[in-house]
Design an enzyme around this catalytic site. Sequence first.
Site, PDB file in Angstrom:
ATOM      1  N   HIS A  81       0.864  -1.185   0.000  1.00  0.00           N
ATOM      2  CA  HIS A  81       0.000   0.000   0.000  1.00  0.00           C
ATOM      3  C   HIS A  81       0.899   1.232   0.000  1.00  0.00           C
ATOM      4  CE1 HIS A  81      -3.214  -2.768   1.215  1.00  0.00           C
ATOM      5  NE2 HIS A  81      -2.384  -3.201   2.152  1.00  0.00           N
ATOM      6  N   THR A 102      16.682  -2.773   4.991  1.00  0.00           N
ATOM      7  CA  THR A 102      16.030  -1.822   4.084  1.00  0.00           C
ATOM      8  C   THR A 102      16.935  -1.402   2.935  1.00  0.00           C
ATOM      9  OG1 THR A 102      16.763   0.054   5.434  1.00  0.00           O
ATOM     10  CG2 THR A 102      14.619  -0.913   5.975  1.00  0.00           C
ATOM     11  N   LYS A 106      30.065  -7.013  10.945  1.00  0.00           N
ATOM     12  CA  LYS A 106      31.230  -7.892  10.833  1.00  0.00           C
ATOM     13  C   LYS A 106      31.475  -8.206   9.367  1.00  0.00           C
ATOM     14  CE  LYS A 106      33.152 -12.245  12.596  1.00  0.00           C
ATOM     15  NZ  LYS A 106      32.954 -13.394  13.501  1.00  0.00           N
TER      16      LYS A 106
END
Length: 242
Positions: A122, A170, A188
Amino acid sequence: MKQDNRPYWLKKLHLQFRHWYTEYFLRPECASLGPYHTVMKPWYVKISGPNIHIGHSLTAIGEPSHRVELGVWGRDAGLGTLIIGDAALLSPGVRISASDEIRIGDGVMMANGAYVTDSDWHTLYDRNARDPEPRPVRIGNNVWIGDHATILKGVTLGDNSVVGAGAVVTQSVPANVVVAGNPAKIVKHLDPEREMVTRMDHFRDPQGVIDFFDGIDRAVLKDNTTWQWLLDTIYPAGRKKS
């Protein structure tokens, strides 16, 4: 630890039924499903939508309260693609939801509750519409996605990368790193020169793996009798403790 008191023939019958269920109910939901799959409790695995391709030696583990769910909900009929490579591990509660395209490499491991999606589903100001721009997800070979981690739209995970438990990814991640946090950041770097043992190594000979575990079952269950199993089933309080 509860001892498996089934006789060998009963364990074999259970595995054959499990395989039959996968072939009869789950294979038709896939555009393609490779051989040598191991789907534990396949009645708790849901596959829906078009263009779902899964390679050989899939291991998927469904549980009553933690179903494995693979779905494609394209923008129109017949659209959208989900491709999962060879020797994937999908733990209980894994959910993969594709709007346009999700491609997952070979030997990828997804821990309990991991979620992968290529869409927000949406937009902010029109809650009835998706973003018109496709944002495909690419997951490289031998990636390990930790417990309840989330991989969001437009993300590429490089080969051998590890996503820590609970991380929210993200932005794209390079190969050979460990990321953690929300939003996920590199914590790491892995040594690309160091030898790494992968699921693809384990399943280099898929039939050999099946034969190996069948040999273990024969050895471990060889002394179990049908009558003792029936007695333990009817009267579980009398079962021997191990």
